[in-house]
Motif scaffolding. Structure first.
Motif, PDB file in Angstrom:
ATOM      1  N   ARG A 153       0.836  -1.208   0.000  1.00  0.00           N
ATOM      2  CA  ARG A 153       0.000   0.000   0.000  1.00  0.00           C
ATOM      3  C   ARG A 153       0.865   1.249   0.000  1.00  0.00           C
ATOM      4  N   GLN A 154       1.860   1.271   0.892  1.00  0.00           N
ATOM      5  CA  GLN A 154       2.746   2.428   0.957  1.00  0.00           C
ATOM      6  C   GLN A 154       3.530   2.571  -0.343  1.00  0.00           C
ATOM      7  N   GLU A 155       3.992   1.460  -0.873  1.00  0.00           N
ATOM      8  CA  GLU A 155       4.804   1.497  -2.092  1.00  0.00           C
ATOM      9  C   GLU A 155       3.981   1.993  -3.277  1.00  0.00           C
ATOM     10  N   ALA A 156       2.715   1.559  -3.346  1.00  0.00           N
ATOM     11  CA  ALA A 156       1.848   1.992  -4.437  1.00  0.00           C
ATOM     12  C   ALA A 156       1.445   3.452  -4.281  1.00  0.00           C
ATOM     13  N   PHE A 157       1.214   3.876  -3.054  1.00  0.00           N
ATOM     14  CA  PHE A 157       0.858   5.271  -2.812  1.00  0.00           C
ATOM     15  C   PHE A 157       2.009   6.190  -3.193  1.00  0.00           C
ATOM     16  N   ALA A 158       3.238   5.752  -2.922  1.00  0.00           N
ATOM     17  CA  ALA A 158       4.400   6.600  -3.167  1.00  0.00           C
ATOM     18  C   ALA A 158       4.791   6.644  -4.636  1.00  0.00           C
ATOM     19  N   ALA A 159       4.469   5.595  -5.380  1.00  0.00           N
ATOM     20  CA  ALA A 159       4.992   5.435  -6.741  1.00  0.00           C
ATOM     21  C   ALA A 159       4.563   6.559  -7.676  1.00  0.00           C
ATOM     22  N   ARG A 160       5.548   7.143  -8.358  1.00  0.00           N
ATOM     23  CA  ARG A 160       5.237   8.090  -9.430  1.00  0.00           C
ATOM     24  C   ARG A 160       4.779   7.343 -10.678  1.00  0.00           C
ATOM     25  N   ASP A 161       5.346   6.175 -10.874  1.00  0.00           N
ATOM     26  CA  ASP A 161       4.952   5.303 -11.967  1.00  0.00           C
ATOM     27  C   ASP A 161       5.123   3.871 -11.465  1.00  0.00           C
ATOM     28  N   MET A 162       4.229   2.985 -11.886  1.00  0.00           N
ATOM     29  CA  MET A 162       4.284   1.611 -11.412  1.00  0.00           C
ATOM     30  C   MET A 162       4.084   0.674 -12.589  1.00  0.00           C
ATOM     31  N   VAL A 163       4.913  -0.348 -12.654  1.00  0.00           N
ATOM     32  CA  VAL A 163       4.763  -1.368 -13.690  1.00  0.00           C
ATOM     33  C   VAL A 163       4.607  -2.716 -13.014  1.00  0.00           C
ATOM     34  N   MET A 164       3.894  -3.607 -13.689  1.00  0.00           N
ATOM     35  CA  MET A 164       3.683  -4.958 -13.171  1.00  0.00           C
ATOM     36  C   MET A 164       4.593  -5.912 -13.924  1.00  0.00           C
ATOM     37  N   GLN A 165       5.335  -6.733 -13.186  1.00  0.00           N
ATOM     38  CA  GLN A 165       6.259  -7.686 -13.789  1.00  0.00           C
ATOM     39  C   GLN A 165       5.744  -9.102 -13.551  1.00  0.00           C
ATOM     40  N   PHE A 166       5.399  -9.795 -14.645  1.00  0.00           N
ATOM     41  CA  PHE A 166       4.954 -11.182 -14.587  1.00  0.00           C
ATOM     42  C   PHE A 166       6.020 -12.031 -15.272  1.00  0.00           C
ATOM     43  N   SER A 167       6.914 -12.617 -14.481  1.00  0.00           N
ATOM     44  CA  SER A 167       8.030 -13.369 -15.051  1.00  0.00           C
ATOM     45  C   SER A 167       8.793 -12.435 -15.989  1.00  0.00           C
ATOM     46  N   GLY A 168       8.911 -12.777 -17.287  1.00  0.00           N
ATOM     47  CA  GLY A 168       9.647 -11.924 -18.212  1.00  0.00           C
ATOM     48  C   GLY A 168       8.808 -10.845 -18.855  1.00  0.00           C
ATOM     49  N   LEU A 169       7.502 -10.780 -18.523  1.00  0.00           N
ATOM     50  CA  LEU A 169       6.598  -9.804 -19.133  1.00  0.00           C
ATOM     51  C   LEU A 169       6.403  -8.609 -18.210  1.00  0.00           C
ATOM     52  N   GLN A 170       6.604  -7.411 -18.757  1.00  0.00           N
ATOM     53  CA  GLN A 170       6.378  -6.188 -17.993  1.00  0.00           C
ATOM     54  C   GLN A 170       5.251  -5.408 -18.652  1.00  0.00           C
ATOM     55  N   ILE A 171       4.248  -5.017 -17.872  1.00  0.00           N
ATOM     56  CA  ILE A 171       3.136  -4.239 -18.422  1.00  0.00           C
ATOM     57  C   ILE A 171       2.953  -2.976 -17.594  1.00  0.00           C
ATOM     58  N   SER A 172       2.462  -1.948 -18.247  1.00  0.00           N
ATOM     59  CA  SER A 172       2.240  -0.676 -17.565  1.00  0.00           C
ATOM     60  C   SER A 172       1.022  -0.769 -16.656  1.00  0.00           C
ATOM     61  N   TRP A 173       0.931   0.183 -15.740  1.00  0.00           N
ATOM     62  CA  TRP A 173      -0.231   0.210 -14.856  1.00  0.00           C
ATOM     63  C   TRP A 173      -1.510   0.485 -15.651  1.00  0.00           C
ATOM     64  N   GLY A 174      -1.387   1.297 -16.712  1.00  0.00           N
ATOM     65  CA  GLY A 174      -2.549   1.562 -17.550  1.00  0.00           C
ATOM     66  C   GLY A 174      -3.075   0.302 -18.213  1.00  0.00           C
ATOM     67  N   ASP A 175      -2.161  -0.542 -18.735  1.00  0.00           N
ATOM     68  CA  ASP A 175      -2.583  -1.807 -19.329  1.00  0.00           C
ATOM     69  C   ASP A 175      -3.155  -2.744 -18.273  1.00  0.00           C
ATOM     70  N   TYR A 176      -2.604  -2.676 -17.086  1.00  0.00           N
ATOM     71  CA  TYR A 176      -3.109  -3.500 -15.987  1.00  0.00           C
ATOM     72  C   TYR A 176      -4.558  -3.122 -15.671  1.00  0.00           C
ATOM     73  N   GLU A 177      -4.850  -1.822 -15.702  1.00  0.00           N
ATOM     74  CA  GLU A 177      -6.218  -1.357 -15.495  1.00  0.00           C
ATOM     75  C   GLU A 177      -7.129  -1.817 -16.636  1.00  0.00           C
ATOM     76  N   ARG A 178      -6.614  -1.833 -17.857  1.00  0.00           N
ATOM     77  CA  ARG A 178      -7.406  -2.287 -18.997  1.00  0.00           C
ATOM     78  C   ARG A 178      -7.760  -3.764 -18.845  1.00  0.00           C
ATOM     79  N   ILE A 179      -6.850  -4.556 -18.304  1.00  0.00           N
ATOM     80  CA  ILE A 179      -7.144  -5.972 -18.066  1.00  0.00           C
ATOM     81  C   ILE A 179      -8.281  -6.108 -17.065  1.00  0.00           C
ATOM     82  N   ARG A 180      -8.266  -5.293 -16.038  1.00  0.00           N
ATOM     83  CA  ARG A 180      -9.328  -5.345 -15.037  1.00  0.00           C
ATOM     84  C   ARG A 180     -10.679  -4.981 -15.666  1.00  0.00           C
TER      85      ARG A 180
END
Length: 708
Positions: A247-274
């Protein structure tokens, strides 16, 4: 493609039957549930002895200054199975972007990333090389470092397990207090999701590439949609989001990316998946079981994912702003410590003290540091203190901050025996249902006699705590009665009516009695039936409470008398001192309360001879039990007097001033501070309590208490 265009494309696709053999859903290869990101890299190896790790730490770490931290430089590698080789550099937390480090070619400003991940089980069995020293880490961190290192250049990463000397309590305390700023300064935060294989990442990549496609789909794809739905829900609610620290890490982040093994996706794409999850749920007719919701309130915050998005209470259902604007408003809003803590039971930590320390960065809590303004209450991060002492520090901080004892209302029952004092909420086992009851069921403060300490207009502050006291909370209070479990139904339910109230009522209403149904319908001499109706509808303001008999004290009688008389004074004021003579009806919105002096609501674990005490600085009475001479255990909240509310015959519930206290929109937008936001009708209540708390005879009953 926008979310609205996604919906339109899918609606068109639903109208057409059949899809080609090349349909991406039909050809999607979903992996088995048991598949892991890597083979058992630990090979069943046990954790190395702590002495070996401590010896390695002694070689690796040198003392750093309070304004410094460390940064991990990961050397490049082109193959996943190559050894992990790193350099740990001392870094200055500078005012500019990045960190200031001294490398082989001289000092420089280094942009860096911060890692957000789960520690997992404390099995330190996999070795990496740091500054030429063999250092053992967990399998999850090992997997993260292997996937995150680059093939042709060095990568700078801040990792708490390595950048903080975990064997140095003093350093750990200082560094944890700075973690929010470290994550905030990072170029971006990388959220590492464990348990992902290459096959799973390919599925996620395929979904991202095709989810805006308006391709036709047939019924043959329905079964695959169901499996895909379950797969994506797990992707959007990974174990990572069940960590307190995230929670603290996400609140502080200026930009956040999600790393799934070798795949990295932006937070915007992560929201699109949701968003896409909602689309395929409709297509596959899947029963809605996920905790992914579109609004924010206390239930919403039970979901770890939702709680990292926002921890305050903007009204998403009625707020016309876009999602991005609402999220930013939520992030920018102040968050109190108690707001954060009451939802901590949904999150996991390795060290229970981190349920407190892991959220300080995004709250309004000033973290104690050298040279700071000590005129305001502060909390000090100190891993040298026990779990019990840290949780006691929270209570004492909240008491000093709010100048009230309201936090005692959140102290739930503890297991027996417990290492936590009775007056301290145990955040390790906190009951989220109690949270919902306290927060969502806004207490009708007038009806149940609650004191709004900030609005009452009278000094009603708790006494200052002796410095250095541990395990004991000192307080002054007034004993209102003694509890028992033998209720005489023939007499106990009759309202107490003082002589002064009865004569004052007759004078105001032309000789009519207080139970004249033409004035206040529903007033009666027996409230048992009314109570049973409330109990049936679950409208009682006490979570897991039950009825108790009361042997009321002289101070308790004085309290009820003063409150009743003040209610009558309010009616007198509203009527502009006119006498309402028969047969003239009473006009306007007026409320009258009657209470029995022999009935209370008490915690279900109360015992005979427990006492009801109203503490100076508390908004409600509490039940106490003598534990030793001069010391008492806190059992929980009491509702005494238990008022039965009666509205005048002309009462209009739709009047604007009445609706304002019950508007759902008002509930979630008043404030981010739970202690301030859960009282209804504060102005009415404050005016009724004000003369009571100025009454010399009542205040002379104050005595000293020590809670243990």
């Amino acid at each position: 493609m926008s979310k609205s265009s996604d919906w339109e494309a899918w609606e068109q696709a639903l109208k057409v039957k059949g899809c080609s053999e090349s349909c991406w859903v039909r050809n999607l290869s979903l992996p088995d549930e048991q598949e892991h990101a890597l083979p058992d890299a630990q090979g069943g190896l046990p954790s190395v002895d702590d002495k070996i790790r401590e010896a390695a730490a002694a070689k690796l770490y040198q003392n750093i200054r309070p304004w410094q931290t460390r940064i991990l430089r990961i050397e490049p590698a082109t193959q996943l199975d190559k050894p992990v080789i790193c350099t740990l550099l001392v870094a200055d937390v500078i005012a500019f972007e990045g960190l200031g480090v001294v490398e082989e070619d001289g000092p420089k400003e280094i942009p860096y990333e911060a890692l957000s991940y789960t520690w997992g089980a404390p099995v330190f069995s996999l070795p990496i090389q740091i500054n030429g020293i063999e250092f053992f880490i967990t399998a999850n961190l090992d997997s993260a470092l292997r996937h995150l290192r680059l093939g042709d250049s060095k990568r700078y990463l801040w990792v708490d397990a390595l950048c903080i000397n975990q064997f140095d309590t003093k350093e750990k305390s200082v560094q944890v207090g700075r973690m929010f700023s470290i994550y905030k300064k990072a170029r971006r935060v990388v959220a590492w999701n464990s348990g992902w294989s290459a096959k799973k990442s390919i599925v996620l990549s395929t979904v991202l590439a095709n989810m805006s496609n308006s391709q036709k789909h047939s019924e043959d794809c329905v079964a695959r949609f169901k499996r895909l739905y379950q797969f994506l829900v797990k992707a959007c609610e990974p174990p990572l989001f069940k960590r307190t620290w995230v929670r603290q890490e996400a609140f502080a982040a200026r930009d956040m990316v999600m790393q799934f093994s070798g795949l990295q996706i932006s937070w915007g794409d992560y929201e699109r998946i949701r968003d896409f999850i909602a689309l395929i749920r409709q297509r596959a007719n899947v029963k809605y079981e996920s905790s992914l919701l579109d609004f924010t309130d206390a239930i919403y915050l039970k979901s770890p994912f939702n709680a990292i998005m926002t921890l305050v209470q903007p009204d998403y259902k009625n707020d016309p702003r876009s999602r991005d604007e609402r999220d930013q408003a939520a992030v920018d809003a102040p968050v109190s410590l108690l707001d954060s803590l009451v939802f901590s039971s949904s999150f996991g930590v390795t060290d229970p003290r981190d349920l407190v320390y892991g959220i300080l960065g995004f709250t309004t809590v000033p973290v104690s540091q050298t040279g700071m303004d000590i005129s305001q209450p502060t909390l000090k991060v100190d891993y040298g203190r026990s779990i019990s002492e840290v949780y006691q520090d929270v209570v004492k901080y909240e008491v000093a901050r709010t100048e009230s004892l309201d936090i005692l209302d959140f102290a739930a029952s503890h297991p027996d025996p417990s290492d936590i004092p009775s007056w301290v909420p145990d955040w390790r086992t906190y009951d989220y249902q109690l949270v919902q009851h306290r927060v969502l069921n806004k207490t009708n403060s007038w009806k149940y006699g609650f004191i709004d300490v900030k609005r009452v207009g009278v000094s009603w502050k708790p006494i200052q705590q002796p410095p250095g006291a541990t395990g004991v909370l000192s307080a002054k209070g007034i004993v209102l009665g003694t509890l028992h479990d033998k209720i005489d139904d023939t007499t106990a339910w009759r309202p107490f009516i003082s002589t002064s109230f009865e004569s004052g009522f007759k004078k105001r209403f032309g000789g009519r009695n207080f139970d004249d149904t033409e004035l206040f319908p529903g007033v009666s001499r027996d409230y048992k039936l009314a109570f049973n109706d409330m109990l049936k509808d679950e409208k009682l303001p006490l979570y897991e409470g039950k009825l108790a008999g009361v042997r009321v004290t002289k101070a308790g009688i004085r309290l009820i008398t003063l409150l009743q008389n003040e209610m009558l004074e309010r009616i007198k004021h509203d009527l502009r001192d006119r006498v309402i003579v028969p047969p003239e009806p009473i006009r306007g919105n007026h409320t009258l309360g009657c209470a029995s002096s022999d009935i209370s609501l008490a915690p279900k674990r109360f015992q005979g001879n427990d006492i009801i005490v109203l503490f100076q600085g508390s908004q409600c009475p509490f039940v106490l039990r003598a534990s030793s001479p001069g010391r008492h255990t806190l059992i929980g909240r009491a509702i005494f007097p238990f008022w039965f509310e009666h509205k005048s015959s002309s009462f209009d519930d739709l009047r604007m001033e009445e609706m304002a206290w019950t508007s759902p929109k008002g509930i979630f937008t008043q404030t981010s501070d739970i202690l301030e936001s859960r009282l209804k009708w504060p102005e009415k209540m404050a005016s009724i309590w004000r003369p009571v708390l100025r009454d010399t005879e009542f205040l002379n009953s104050l005595e000293d208490f020590q809670l243990v």
